[in-house]
Design an enzyme around this catalytic site. Sequence first.
Site, mmCIF file in Angstrom:
data_model
loop_
_atom_site.group_PDB
_atom_site.id
_atom_site.type_symbol
_atom_site.label_atom_id
_atom_site.label_comp_id
_atom_site.label_asym_id
_atom_site.label_seq_id
_atom_site.Cartn_x
_atom_site.Cartn_y
_atom_site.Cartn_z
ATOM 1 N N LEU A 237 -4.601 8.210 4.497
ATOM 2 C CA LEU A 237 -4.105 6.839 4.526
ATOM 3 C C LEU A 237 -3.388 6.465 3.236
ATOM 4 O O LEU A 237 -2.463 5.655 3.237
ATOM 5 C CB LEU A 237 -5.262 5.859 4.761
ATOM 6 C CG LEU A 237 -6.074 6.066 6.041
ATOM 7 C CD1 LEU A 237 -7.253 5.095 6.070
ATOM 8 C CD2 LEU A 237 -5.183 5.869 7.270
ATOM 9 N N ASP B 54 -10.829 -7.876 -8.226
ATOM 10 C CA ASP B 54 -9.524 -7.258 -7.973
ATOM 11 C C ASP B 54 -8.899 -7.867 -6.717
ATOM 12 O O ASP B 54 -8.469 -7.170 -5.811
ATOM 13 C CB ASP B 54 -9.685 -5.746 -7.812
ATOM 14 C CG ASP B 54 -8.370 -4.986 -7.949
ATOM 15 O OD1 ASP B 54 -7.409 -5.555 -8.491
ATOM 16 O OD2 ASP B 54 -8.313 -3.821 -7.520
ATOM 17 N N GLY C 252 -7.787 10.728 -2.670
ATOM 18 C CA GLY C 252 -7.203 10.217 -1.447
ATOM 19 C C GLY C 252 -8.122 9.250 -0.724
ATOM 20 O O GLY C 252 -9.316 9.146 -1.017
ATOM 21 N N ASN D 185 -3.868 9.199 -8.069
ATOM 22 C CA ASN D 185 -4.381 10.276 -8.909
ATOM 23 C C ASN D 185 -5.904 10.266 -8.963
ATOM 24 O O ASN D 185 -6.524 11.246 -9.409
ATOM 25 C CB ASN D 185 -3.801 10.166 -10.323
ATOM 26 C CG ASN D 185 -3.985 11.434 -11.118
ATOM 27 O OD1 ASN D 185 -3.964 12.529 -10.571
ATOM 28 N ND2 ASN D 185 -4.186 11.294 -12.410
ATOM 29 N N PHE E 133 -2.822 7.940 -1.193
ATOM 30 C CA PHE E 133 -3.153 8.840 -2.288
ATOM 31 C C PHE E 133 -2.905 8.141 -3.614
ATOM 32 O O PHE E 133 -1.940 7.390 -3.776
ATOM 33 C CB PHE E 133 -2.300 10.111 -2.242
ATOM 34 C CG PHE E 133 -2.750 11.134 -1.242
ATOM 35 C CD1 PHE E 133 -3.947 11.818 -1.419
ATOM 36 C CD2 PHE E 133 -1.983 11.416 -0.133
ATOM 37 C CE1 PHE E 133 -4.365 12.753 -0.497
ATOM 38 C CE2 PHE E 133 -2.389 12.357 0.798
ATOM 39 C CZ PHE E 133 -3.589 13.033 0.610
#
Length: 888
Positions: A231, A364, A238, A235, A233
Amino acid sequence: MDTRYEAHSFADPLFYDSPLRWGAHEEFPAVAEPPPPGWIRRDRDSWAGCYPQDVELPAQGWKVHVSAGLENAERVLATVRAYCLRDGLPFKFLRGLPMLHLQNAKYAPRAASGKFCTLYPLDDDQLERCLLDLGEELGGESGPYVLSDLRWRQGPLYLRYGAFVERRMPAADGGAQLAFADPHGTLVPDVRAPVFELPPWAPVPAFLRTAVDERRAARSGSLPYRVVRALHFSNAGGIYLAEDPDTGRQLVLKEARPHAGLDQRGTDAVTRLGHEREMLRLLADVPQVPELVDTVTAWEHHFLVQEFVEGETLNAWLAREYPLVHPDPTDTEVADYTERALELLERIEQGLAAIHARGVVFGDLHPQNLMVGADRKVTFLDFELASRTDEFVRPALGAAGFATPGLSGTEVDLRALAALRLWFFLPLQQLLALDPGKAEDLVEAAVRRFRLPAGFAAELRRPPAGPQATSAAARPPSSSAERRRLGALLDTPHPHWPELRDALTAGITATATPQREDRLFPGDIAQFGVDALSLSYGAAGVLYALHSTGAPVAAEHVQWLVDAEARRSPRPGLYTGSHGVAYVLDLLGRPEEAHRLLDRLTGLPLEEQSSELAGGLAGTALTLLHFAHRTGDGGLLAQAVAAGRLLAERQDKDAGRPDPAHDAPTGPTGLLRGASGTALAFLRLHERTGHREFLDRAGTALDQDLARCLTGSDGTLQVPDGKRLLPYLELGSTGIGLVLRDYLEHRPTAPAAAHEEALQRAAGAEFVILPNLFSGRAGLILYLDRLLRTAPTPAGAPGAPVLPAERRAAVAALIERHRRLLTWHLVPYQGHPAFPGEQLLRLSTDLATGSAGVLLALGAALAGTDGLPLLGPTTGAGPATAGPAARP
């Protein structure tokens, strides 16, 4: 958000800049150490290199990458440096901890993550010796897994077969790509993907065969869930849609890579994933929070298993529902959207209150972390930055315009909620991280346009509590009086062009840094990866915009461009290379330097250039035609024709491929990167030579781009790009429309003329996310102005059809509206108007993304000045005769 921009935002609060300038004060001591006798230094960008003197690197081979974390990097570097100097092994390393931090950050490119040192063994013996000896010396050291490489045993050494010396070849998208040679000497792409790939012809030394075979056979079979598809990616790892093989239940797996995906504190993804697990446990059974199902570890990676929530992100919801991205939305459509938006906001507020009631700060809140279901149920996603209210920890990541450093506890969420309220109606939130004062302007515009209820409008206008700056580095908010004064230059029925031009020019020239060698004017991050001298992103484009609009050009700045070009090897490219520099120097009264540069460029093989207008043959042909016209040099005209013939050969070759009208398009579409740029070159070649074949080929190329466009439900014709439709100049439909209008000058009754009204409608959207020339509002102004410039022609003479009076009035009204709405993005800089670049996080002055492009478009619309470089014809139509060279 394009995550590449984050690294270029740290060094300066107002302009994008090189990450090197941010990290220069924290370089490793090894950077300052002189090379020992017999060694030389070759530094480039963020890398410091050490190479044995008089040793030539192989063109390609097995390179070794050494991985390290922030805590052990200096120790690993000392070991690597000592070993390489002892063994005569060429190597390079990242210059400091800030560079390593960026390399392994959450939104860093995955293919480069973990690469701290790169070693270039000169032969197989040195490679084997390095793996055995250095591998033993570094035993036990940890670092991020290098996804693009083959791991050597359990240590921090990784291998990849690839190019040692940079070589490039034309790419399928019209640009250039890194390359190496196959056994026949043919250049093939050197793909640097986040997965280990080995060309079938690559030599594999005996001591690597077992490792290669094991890597090819490796599977993530220890996962107890079946992965359906990826869905997302980053760093950090995933996010995957998965299925429980026993129950068939759909789930979401969130992956965390050890030592990678670092936040601003250096905390890795695994640590944050463990924290998120605890937050989800605290929030169990809250209806707006996904259920925590399981946690597993596989292949050293950690996975959080959650309930799958059906729906789309709030960001995707707004992109689909927002009425102002369509031309001429009705009052009813705007009112219906307002009602739906207010309902969703109420549900978001309820969910946030439920989270707070459990003693948790979400931390967030932004549109990508909110999911909207078909029933408009709202679900909060991604709790890795959440905190217990009584043990609050300020988030070390955050979305621009929504995150507010300095706040504590639930105030963090409440400030983000206030930002979200405004975002629903004018989604320009990133702009507030650059200038918090713009919130006042955007609120007033949103209240007026959407006729928001009195109570909600009052809530929007209420100043938020707590610190006003929206980023740690941001300047104080601009004043209302200053913004009104500058906005009045644009938001008026009859703007005074000289005053507006001079104000924009003053803002641009105030940013100049002639004392720097890497750039003259601040612009897009492409200055540091593409070209800081070019028309698109560099000094040449800014000076061109000033010159073409009648603004003064400082002799010091012209000399800077001359000197900077002389320091480098010339590179082909009208918009992204030295051809554009030569053209601008010629315009600015430096013909000797322009012709010397052109002489160097004509020595470069045409066959190695891509086809595009920006950096390839189409732009080369236009540049050669310009100089041939200026000088009467038949040799230059012959070279322009040769470039056109090569473009024709490639067009014929492409004609044997599947029809893009019936198959999924590949590669870019549009003026700068697609077939429309080739069409423009063919048109100018026809006008200069009179060869009908070139005009035919221009029509074929235009048809190719038009066939890739989609007609929307609103009657617009735009270029599809994944989930978006693009009306813009560089890669979108208005760039195609510019060339189409020129083509219709020659063939007014061509079938393609039927597309023009839909292209015009695509340029009429009220809301445009960016103000710039290549992918924003200024480019739409330039295109619409071109429609109005068509003059009536004598009966029987060729010429594009003149717009009917009613359409001309509509186009003129659109131009005026676009001009006025540029005030949404206007940001004061030293008392002058300025504009933000890509992502809206920093100001830009370049032609493609900044104030120079806005100046160029306004000059064309308000004063009839020149538009894009070399867009117009170099001569009248008809065959040319080669005259004698007229060099200065």
